[in-house]
Write a protein that holds these residues in place. Structure first.
Motif, PDB file in Angstrom:
ATOM      1  N   LYS A 150       0.828  -1.203   0.000  1.00  0.00           N
ATOM      2  CA  LYS A 150       0.000   0.000   0.000  1.00  0.00           C
ATOM      3  C   LYS A 150       0.863   1.254   0.000  1.00  0.00           C
ATOM      4  O   LYS A 150       0.564   2.220  -0.704  1.00  0.00           O
ATOM      5  CB  LYS A 150      -0.919   0.008   1.220  1.00  0.00           C
ATOM      6  CG  LYS A 150      -2.083  -0.941   1.113  1.00  0.00           C
ATOM      7  CD  LYS A 150      -2.952  -0.864   2.346  1.00  0.00           C
ATOM      8  CE  LYS A 150      -4.067  -1.886   2.314  1.00  0.00           C
ATOM      9  NZ  LYS A 150      -4.885  -1.858   3.544  1.00  0.00           N
ATOM     10  N   GLN A 151       1.947   1.259   0.782  1.00  0.00           N
ATOM     11  CA  GLN A 151       2.835   2.415   0.821  1.00  0.00           C
ATOM     12  C   GLN A 151       3.496   2.633  -0.532  1.00  0.00           C
ATOM     13  O   GLN A 151       3.634   3.774  -0.989  1.00  0.00           O
ATOM     14  CB  GLN A 151       3.891   2.236   1.917  1.00  0.00           C
ATOM     15  CG  GLN A 151       3.336   2.339   3.313  1.00  0.00           C
ATOM     16  CD  GLN A 151       4.357   2.006   4.375  1.00  0.00           C
ATOM     17  OE1 GLN A 151       5.466   1.572   4.090  1.00  0.00           O
ATOM     18  NE2 GLN A 151       3.990   2.196   5.627  1.00  0.00           N
ATOM     19  N   GLN A 152       3.909   1.549  -1.181  1.00  0.00           N
ATOM     20  CA  GLN A 152       4.525   1.673  -2.496  1.00  0.00           C
ATOM     21  C   GLN A 152       3.521   2.192  -3.517  1.00  0.00           C
ATOM     22  O   GLN A 152       3.847   3.041  -4.348  1.00  0.00           O
ATOM     23  CB  GLN A 152       5.097   0.328  -2.948  1.00  0.00           C
ATOM     24  CG  GLN A 152       6.316  -0.098  -2.168  1.00  0.00           C
ATOM     25  CD  GLN A 152       6.775  -1.512  -2.503  1.00  0.00           C
ATOM     26  OE1 GLN A 152       6.029  -2.285  -3.077  1.00  0.00           O
ATOM     27  NE2 GLN A 152       7.992  -1.839  -2.121  1.00  0.00           N
ATOM     28  N   GLU A 153       2.277   1.702  -3.474  1.00  0.00           N
ATOM     29  CA  GLU A 153       1.243   2.174  -4.388  1.00  0.00           C
ATOM     30  C   GLU A 153       0.939   3.642  -4.155  1.00  0.00           C
ATOM     31  O   GLU A 153       0.785   4.414  -5.103  1.00  0.00           O
ATOM     32  CB  GLU A 153      -0.028   1.341  -4.219  1.00  0.00           C
ATOM     33  CG  GLU A 153       0.083  -0.072  -4.740  1.00  0.00           C
ATOM     34  CD  GLU A 153      -1.144  -0.915  -4.415  1.00  0.00           C
ATOM     35  OE1 GLU A 153      -2.167  -0.338  -3.959  1.00  0.00           O
ATOM     36  OE2 GLU A 153      -1.081  -2.127  -4.611  1.00  0.00           O
ATOM     37  N   CYS A 154       0.871   4.034  -2.893  1.00  0.00           N
ATOM     38  CA  CYS A 154       0.596   5.433  -2.548  1.00  0.00           C
ATOM     39  C   CYS A 154       1.719   6.333  -3.059  1.00  0.00           C
ATOM     40  O   CYS A 154       1.454   7.402  -3.626  1.00  0.00           O
ATOM     41  CB  CYS A 154       0.443   5.573  -1.040  1.00  0.00           C
ATOM     42  SG  CYS A 154       0.034   7.238  -0.499  1.00  0.00           S
ATOM     43  N   ALA A 155       2.961   5.906  -2.888  1.00  0.00           N
ATOM     44  CA  ALA A 155       4.094   6.696  -3.373  1.00  0.00           C
ATOM     45  C   ALA A 155       4.052   6.816  -4.889  1.00  0.00           C
ATOM     46  O   ALA A 155       4.305   7.893  -5.444  1.00  0.00           O
ATOM     47  CB  ALA A 155       5.402   6.062  -2.913  1.00  0.00           C
ATOM     48  N   THR A 156       3.716   5.737  -5.571  1.00  0.00           N
ATOM     49  CA  THR A 156       3.627   5.758  -7.035  1.00  0.00           C
ATOM     50  C   THR A 156       2.522   6.699  -7.486  1.00  0.00           C
ATOM     51  O   THR A 156       2.701   7.487  -8.424  1.00  0.00           O
ATOM     52  CB  THR A 156       3.368   4.332  -7.572  1.00  0.00           C
ATOM     53  OG1 THR A 156       4.426   3.478  -7.130  1.00  0.00           O
ATOM     54  CG2 THR A 156       3.299   4.315  -9.080  1.00  0.00           C
ATOM     55  N   GLN A 157       1.374   6.651  -6.822  1.00  0.00           N
ATOM     56  CA  GLN A 157       0.268   7.539  -7.177  1.00  0.00           C
ATOM     57  C   GLN A 157       0.638   8.997  -6.946  1.00  0.00           C
ATOM     58  O   GLN A 157       0.288   9.871  -7.742  1.00  0.00           O
ATOM     59  CB  GLN A 157      -0.977   7.173  -6.377  1.00  0.00           C
ATOM     60  CG  GLN A 157      -1.598   5.857  -6.782  1.00  0.00           C
ATOM     61  CD  GLN A 157      -2.737   5.456  -5.869  1.00  0.00           C
ATOM     62  OE1 GLN A 157      -3.040   6.128  -4.882  1.00  0.00           O
ATOM     63  NE2 GLN A 157      -3.383   4.337  -6.192  1.00  0.00           N
ATOM     64  N   ASP A 213       3.669  14.500 -11.409  1.00  0.00           N
ATOM     65  CA  ASP A 213       4.062  14.588 -12.818  1.00  0.00           C
ATOM     66  C   ASP A 213       2.945  15.163 -13.685  1.00  0.00           C
ATOM     67  O   ASP A 213       3.198  15.978 -14.570  1.00  0.00           O
ATOM     68  CB  ASP A 213       4.477  13.213 -13.360  1.00  0.00           C
ATOM     69  CG  ASP A 213       5.829  12.765 -12.838  1.00  0.00           C
ATOM     70  OD1 ASP A 213       6.597  13.624 -12.356  1.00  0.00           O
ATOM     71  OD2 ASP A 213       6.108  11.546 -12.910  1.00  0.00           O
ATOM     72  N   GLU A 214       1.703  14.742 -13.435  1.00  0.00           N
ATOM     73  CA  GLU A 214       0.572  15.211 -14.235  1.00  0.00           C
ATOM     74  C   GLU A 214       0.259  16.678 -13.995  1.00  0.00           C
ATOM     75  O   GLU A 214      -0.163  17.385 -14.898  1.00  0.00           O
ATOM     76  CB  GLU A 214      -0.672  14.369 -13.922  1.00  0.00           C
ATOM     77  CG  GLU A 214      -0.596  12.950 -14.440  1.00  0.00           C
ATOM     78  CD  GLU A 214      -1.798  12.127 -13.985  1.00  0.00           C
ATOM     79  OE1 GLU A 214      -2.816  12.716 -13.551  1.00  0.00           O
ATOM     80  OE2 GLU A 214      -1.712  10.890 -14.061  1.00  0.00           O
ATOM     81  N   HIS A 215       0.443  17.129 -12.764  1.00  0.00           N
ATOM     82  CA  HIS A 215       0.053  18.487 -12.403  1.00  0.00           C
ATOM     83  C   HIS A 215       1.256  19.372 -12.071  1.00  0.00           C
ATOM     84  O   HIS A 215       1.151  20.313 -11.288  1.00  0.00           O
ATOM     85  CB  HIS A 215      -0.913  18.444 -11.213  1.00  0.00           C
ATOM     86  CG  HIS A 215      -2.168  17.688 -11.502  1.00  0.00           C
ATOM     87  ND1 HIS A 215      -2.290  16.349 -11.267  1.00  0.00           N
ATOM     88  CD2 HIS A 215      -3.350  18.083 -12.037  1.00  0.00           C
ATOM     89  CE1 HIS A 215      -3.494  15.945 -11.623  1.00  0.00           C
ATOM     90  NE2 HIS A 215      -4.165  16.983 -12.105  1.00  0.00           N
ATOM     91  N   LYS A 216       2.359  19.085 -12.682  1.00  0.00           N
ATOM     92  CA  LYS A 216       3.598  19.787 -12.369  1.00  0.00           C
ATOM     93  C   LYS A 216       3.494  21.292 -12.622  1.00  0.00           C
ATOM     94  O   LYS A 216       3.878  22.103 -11.781  1.00  0.00           O
ATOM     95  CB  LYS A 216       4.741  19.184 -13.185  1.00  0.00           C
ATOM     96  CG  LYS A 216       6.099  19.684 -12.803  1.00  0.00           C
ATOM     97  CD  LYS A 216       7.165  18.931 -13.572  1.00  0.00           C
ATOM     98  CE  LYS A 216       8.535  19.351 -13.083  1.00  0.00           C
ATOM     99  NZ  LYS A 216       9.595  18.595 -13.741  1.00  0.00           N
ATOM    100  N   GLN A 217       2.966  21.676 -13.761  1.00  0.00           N
ATOM    101  CA  GLN A 217       2.869  23.097 -14.091  1.00  0.00           C
ATOM    102  C   GLN A 217       1.932  23.825 -13.136  1.00  0.00           C
ATOM    103  O   GLN A 217       2.223  24.933 -12.697  1.00  0.00           O
ATOM    104  CB  GLN A 217       2.416  23.268 -15.538  1.00  0.00           C
ATOM    105  CG  GLN A 217       3.447  22.790 -16.536  1.00  0.00           C
ATOM    106  CD  GLN A 217       2.936  22.851 -17.967  1.00  0.00           C
ATOM    107  OE1 GLN A 217       1.743  23.041 -18.186  1.00  0.00           O
ATOM    108  NE2 GLN A 217       3.845  22.691 -18.926  1.00  0.00           N
TER     109      GLN A 217
END
Length: 110
Positions: A85-92, A98-102
């Protein structure tokens, strides 16, 4: 080993499992499995101290034992599900950034 023992007992109590002498015996067996090789390597290092300034064999075995115990403590304190779960949360989170960087950069500049 003491920390591993404590975390193992804590994990059993949190799960509602009984702590038995079998678990305590396993800790004592683990101690004997660690100390006998350590004593042998220490004896070899004492003999080798004629030529070497540092107990390389004992230090290497000690580092390996510490690694094993840290892994064991990690396993006692974190279940496989929690780790996934922690790995999935970090990936999300990384994907979101990345998607909302700007947009995030604009908000931070304000």
């Amino acid at each position: 080993m003491i920390l591993d023992f404590i975390t193992g007992v804590r994990k059993a109590s949190l799960r509602g499992e009984a702590t038995t002498s079998r678990g305590f015996r396993r800790t004592a067996e683990k101690a004997s499995q660690y100390f006998l090789p350590m004593m042998c390597l220490t004896a070899i290092d004492v003999i080798a101290s004629i030529y070497l300034d540092y107990p390389y064999l004992t230090a290497t075995m000690g580092a390996f034992n510490i690694y094993i115990e840290l892994r064991s403590i990690w396993e006692n304190t974190h279940s496989e599900e929690e780790t996934k779960k922690q790995q999935e949360c970090a990936t999300q989170l990384i994907d979101f950034i990345d998607e909302h960087k700007q947009e995030l950069e604009k908000l931070l500049k304000k």
